[in-house]
Design a protein around this motif. Structure first.
Motif, PDB file in Angstrom:
ATOM      1  N   UNK A  17       0.372 -10.373  -3.170  1.00 62.34           N
ATOM      2  CA  UNK A  17      -0.461  -9.387  -3.877  1.00 62.34           C
ATOM      3  C   UNK A  17      -1.861  -9.943  -4.153  1.00 62.34           C
ATOM      4  N   UNK A  21      18.315  -4.824  -3.521  1.00 64.69           N
ATOM      5  CA  UNK A  21      19.325  -5.106  -2.491  1.00 64.69           C
ATOM      6  C   UNK A  21      19.304  -6.575  -2.058  1.00 64.69           C
ATOM      7  N   UNK A  75       1.312   1.211  -0.711  1.00 63.58           N
ATOM      8  CA  UNK A  75       0.540   0.663  -1.839  1.00 63.58           C
ATOM      9  C   UNK A  75      -0.703  -0.071  -1.332  1.00 63.58           C
ATOM     10  N   UNK A 127      12.961   9.523   5.844  1.00 64.02           N
ATOM     11  CA  UNK A 127      11.774   9.884   5.041  1.00 64.02           C
ATOM     12  C   UNK A 127      10.454   9.305   5.572  1.00 64.02           C
ATOM     13  N   UNK A 140       7.652  11.489   7.255  1.00 58.34           N
ATOM     14  CA  UNK A 140       6.765  12.319   6.424  1.00 58.34           C
ATOM     15  C   UNK A 140       5.482  11.600   6.017  1.00 58.34           C
ATOM     16  N   UNK A 141       5.477  10.276   6.189  1.00 55.88           N
ATOM     17  CA  UNK A 141       4.291   9.501   5.803  1.00 55.88           C
ATOM     18  C   UNK A 141       3.496   9.022   7.015  1.00 55.88           C
ATOM     19  N   UNK A 186       9.326  14.937  -3.807  1.00 54.45           N
ATOM     20  CA  UNK A 186       9.466  13.563  -3.312  1.00 54.45           C
ATOM     21  C   UNK A 186      10.089  13.557  -1.913  1.00 54.45           C
ATOM     22  N   UNK A 187      11.142  14.355  -1.722  1.00 51.66           N
ATOM     23  CA  UNK A 187      11.819  14.373  -0.421  1.00 51.66           C
ATOM     24  C   UNK A 187      10.949  15.001   0.666  1.00 51.66           C
ATOM     25  N   UNK A 212       7.887  14.195   1.091  1.00 53.61           N
ATOM     26  CA  UNK A 212       6.866  13.234   1.511  1.00 53.61           C
ATOM     27  C   UNK A 212       5.774  12.960   0.498  1.00 53.61           C
ATOM     28  N   UNK A 213       6.041  13.226  -0.780  1.00 55.23           N
ATOM     29  CA  UNK A 213       5.043  12.919  -1.803  1.00 55.23           C
ATOM     30  C   UNK A 213       5.605  11.810  -2.697  1.00 55.23           C
ATOM     31  N   UNK A 214       4.972  10.646  -2.613  1.00 55.01           N
ATOM     32  CA  UNK A 214       5.558   9.453  -3.222  1.00 55.01           C
ATOM     33  C   UNK A 214       5.397   9.454  -4.749  1.00 55.01           C
ATOM     34  N   UNK A 247       8.001   8.353  -9.368  1.00 53.42           N
ATOM     35  CA  UNK A 247       7.656   7.662  -8.130  1.00 53.42           C
ATOM     36  C   UNK A 247       8.910   7.577  -7.259  1.00 53.42           C
ATOM     37  N   UNK A 248       8.722   7.608  -5.949  1.00 58.81           N
ATOM     38  CA  UNK A 248       9.861   7.666  -5.023  1.00 58.81           C
ATOM     39  C   UNK A 248       9.925   6.426  -4.151  1.00 58.81           C
ATOM     40  N   UNK A 249      11.136   5.910  -3.952  1.00 65.14           N
ATOM     41  CA  UNK A 249      11.338   4.981  -2.830  1.00 65.14           C
ATOM     42  C   UNK A 249      12.655   5.339  -2.148  1.00 65.14           C
ATOM     43  N   UNK A 250      12.721   5.030  -0.841  1.00 66.01           N
ATOM     44  CA  UNK A 250      13.815   5.596  -0.057  1.00 66.01           C
ATOM     45  C   UNK A 250      15.194   5.035  -0.401  1.00 66.01           C
ATOM     46  N   UNK A 251      15.239   3.886  -1.071  1.00 65.43           N
ATOM     47  CA  UNK A 251      16.542   3.313  -1.372  1.00 65.43           C
ATOM     48  C   UNK A 251      17.076   3.750  -2.730  1.00 65.43           C
ATOM     49  N   UNK A 252      16.180   3.968  -3.685  1.00 69.39           N
ATOM     50  CA  UNK A 252      16.641   4.281  -5.048  1.00 69.39           C
ATOM     51  C   UNK A 252      16.349   5.700  -5.507  1.00 69.39           C
ATOM     52  N   UNK A 299      12.113   7.466  -9.646  1.00 74.06           N
ATOM     53  CA  UNK A 299      12.241   6.892 -10.979  1.00 74.06           C
ATOM     54  C   UNK A 299      11.053   7.336 -11.830  1.00 74.06           C
ATOM     55  N   UNK A 340       0.638   6.230  -3.659  1.00 72.80           N
ATOM     56  CA  UNK A 340       0.713   5.966  -5.107  1.00 72.80           C
ATOM     57  C   UNK A 340      -0.681   5.756  -5.691  1.00 72.80           C
ATOM     58  N   UNK A 361       0.825   1.155  -9.237  1.00 71.90           N
ATOM     59  CA  UNK A 361       1.361   0.280  -8.192  1.00 71.90           C
ATOM     60  C   UNK A 361       2.492  -0.561  -8.796  1.00 71.90           C
ATOM     61  N   UNK A 362       3.448  -0.961  -7.956  1.00 72.54           N
ATOM     62  CA  UNK A 362       4.641  -1.662  -8.483  1.00 72.54           C
ATOM     63  C   UNK A 362       4.269  -3.053  -9.026  1.00 72.54           C
TER      64      UNK A 362
END
Lengths: 312, 313
Positions: free
Chosen positions: A42, A71, A83, A107, A110-111, B242-243, B245-247, B269-274, B277, B307, B312-313
């Motif tokens: 970062x 994970x 980001x 997904x 879509x990006x 989110x699904x 395509x809007x993060x 905020x979206x991420x494909x694994x979780x 949130x 984002x 940012x994360x």
């Protein structure tokens, strides 16, 4: 101000090193970041804010630190590709898929319109993704022109086969002794093996060599190995399936202990000649039919790629 | 001993015992129960069928323009308003005051200069006019066409039957604007007609949502408000965005009675694994007795492709 070429990826999913080396040779300013081996990438990326940057990546677009560490725990601090785009606003963003079987995961499609160019390994991806982003066909990045000439074809009746083991985490958890016992019904048939590049792969290689298995180093180029064997054995979902299939080789997939998610039917449809075995013990090398097809995989066109990414 | 006594003493108990065992063995009671249940279900299905026929008839009347949703008759059927209100509103075209239209664009706070914008619904040229004044490079409007079989293209306005939008060809744009809550309701359950892959920066939409869902809400699609209209759950709408395509999704403005805009702070905020949130929470709601579970209100949502720097994360 001179443009910086930022190469970004994650561990084994980073496939752009040869391109990075080529641009360095040409005197371009380049930064290479493997987000998993760099402890705090970062900091490096923040320094690029407000500078002219071209981003080249083979990483999953949405994979951020939170989703990754849930994970695979890691101490590395990193940004997702989205980001980075938001933060440094690159002049151009180029994407190379690192997996030929599944170039984009759920997904991600879509990006795609966040990229400037999708460097496609070939059809059908060039056409499918061109709906969302500009695409250019440059061949498969792991397939170098100098390894496009295979050794003389094996004319003996005996088939030679190689297993590219996937889902390696299962075998790491099992331990090398139990893993060998589990895999031995296939390995004892004179089949060689290549493991993925992972922390424990060297330790496994040594043990398997002691047991009389012909092992190829994890760093060795997979395309060359596929070309020099008659039959490619795979398990689970991996890029090797498509690489071997498109190189026209007989390709086998072992289902036992494999993880497909909901992609098994996708695999069956995309590769109709792929030979499935439910269990390891079902596999007998002498009974595997040879299914030769015309190779359709194109080698990576470095010259065209360099032209595309340096044309600003 | 007489014959009758003999039967009473020996045969009757034997008969009783045997018949009881026989009944138990053949499970006659259970079979009888099952028959009754089947019979009851057949009646229920028959009733549902009749209800659906009425809804279908009502829908046909509304869509053909011979009747309107305002008819009290349709409010008596709980299922009848499911999408009919929104479909008929989208087809007839929602009418908003000019001030409301200007306020809607201003409240988004976005910079439209040099952007390509697609507007779905709204039923007014004023949206395009305002955006033009704000420097938008290219504006394309999509309005509804009541005829399913025929799409019309006129002066950069495409007229398409609302539910056929997913089959129409889509152009890439920087910003997608859906200023009509009825269009949002129709499109949110249909993956926004696939527009997510064609929007480069953000989607702005007006949505009819449950008043209380800004605090906690279900992922179930909708509730019905007091007027029998579909009212989306906040979390459901966020997930659909989110699904598509809007993060990052935030709610930027609330309209309506008993609503305090102060509480609309939630950002997801979206991420494909979780999945998605919450990264910024709403404040605790005040205990307002006037706020009912079936109150709905219209809110403006913004979905972003990238984002924001502050999240940012």
């Amino acid at each position: 101000m001179k443009t910086t070429f930022l190469f970004y990826g994650f561990g084994a999913e980073y496939v752009l090193h040869s391109l990075y080396e080529e641009l360095l040779k040409r005197g371009e300013a380049c930064i290479e970041i493997d987000a998993l081996t760099t402890l705090d990438s970062r900091r490096l990326i923040k320094r690029l804010t407000a500078k002219p940057v071209v981003l080249l990546t083979s990483a999953h677009l949405l994979l951020d630190r939170k989703s990754f560490t849930d994970f695979y725990p890691t101490k590395s601090k990193f940004y997702s590709v989205l980001e980075i785009i938001s933060l440094i606003k690159p002049l151009k963003t180029f994407f190379f898929p690192h997996d030929l079987t599944e170039p984009l995961i759920e997904y991600e499609e879509k990006y795609l319109n966040q990229l400037d160019l999708f460097l496609s390994p070939g059809e059908p991806f060039t056409t499918i993704f061109s709906q969302y982003v500009m695409t250019e066909e440059v061949g498969w990045i792991k397939y170098k022109k100098n390894n496009s000439r295979p050794k003389k074809p094996n004319r003996s009746k005996q088939k030679n086969a190689i297993w590219f083991l996937s889902d390696f985490i299962i075998y790491i958890n099992m331990g090398k002794v139990a893993a060998y016992e589990f895999l031995s019904p296939i390995l004892s048939q004179g089949i060689s093996m290549k493991l993925p590049l992972w922390e424990s792969s060297e330790e496994f290689e040594k043990y398997f060599i002691e047991k009389g298995v012909k092992m190829y180093p994890a760093r060795e180029n997979a395309i060359e190995l596929i070309q020099n064997h008659d039959i490619t054995i795979t398990n689970g979902l991996s890029s090797i399936i498509a690489e071997s299939y498109y190189l026209g080789k007989t390709t086998v997939n072992i289902k036992e202990r494999s993880h497909y998610g909901n992609k098994l039917s996708h695999l069956e449809n995309q590769f109709p000649d792929l030979i499935f075995y439910e269990n390891i013990v079902d596999f007998t090398l002498s009974e595997v039919p040879k299914k030769m097809r015309k190779p359709t995989l194109k080698p990576f066109d470095m010259k065209k790629t360099i032209e595309l990414i340096t044309k600003l | 001993m007489s014959d009758t006594n003999l039967i009473k003493k020996y045969l009757r108990p034997f008969y009783r015992r045997t018949s009881k065992r026989m009944f138990k063995f053949l499970k006659l009671d259970e079979l009888m129960d099952m028959l009754l249940q089947i019979n009851h279900r057949a009646f229920t299905i028959e009733e549902e069928l009749q209800k659906l026929k009425k809804i279908q008839a009502a829908t046909n009347l509304i869509l053909s323009g011979q009747d309107s949703y305002q008819n009290e008759l349709y409010r008596k059927y709980e299922i009848a308003p499911l999408e009919i209100f929104d479909l008929s509103t989208a087809i007839a075209g929602e009418s908003k005051s000019e001030i409301d239209i200007i306020n809607f664009i201003d409240r988004t706070g976005l910079d439209f200069a040099n952007k390509t914008v697609t507007i779905i619904g709204g039923n007014s040229d004023l949206y395009a006019h305002i955006l033009q004044k704000k420097g938008a490079k290219k504006i394309h409007r999509i309005e509804s066409n009541p005829q399913i079989s025929k799409d019309i293209e006129e002066n950069n306005v495409s007229f398409i039957y609302p539910l056929n939008l997913g089959k129409a060809s889509r152009e890439h744009c920087d910003i997608l604007l859906i200023p009509s809550a009825s269009w949002t309701t129709l499109l949110s359950s249909r993956s926004f007609a696939g527009f997510g892959s064609f929007v480069k920066e953000s989607i702005i939409l007006q949505s009819r949502v449950n008043s209380q869902t800004s605090y906690s809400s279900s992922l179930e699609p909708a509730i019905f408000d007091d007027d029998g209209r579909l009212s989306l759950n906040d979390n459901y709408l966020r997930r659909q965005l989110h699904l598509s395509g809007f993060v990052e999704v935030e709610c930027i403005y609330t309209e309506g009675v008993y609503i305090d805009n102060y509480f609309d702070l939630k950002v997801t905020k979206f991420n494909q694994l979780n999945g998605f949130t919450i990264i910024k929470k709403n404040r605790r709601p005040t205990k307002d007795q006037l706020l009912k579970i079936k109150d709905s209100t219209e809110k403006i949502y913004i979905g972003r492709k990238l984002p924001s720097k502050k999240y940012l994360s």
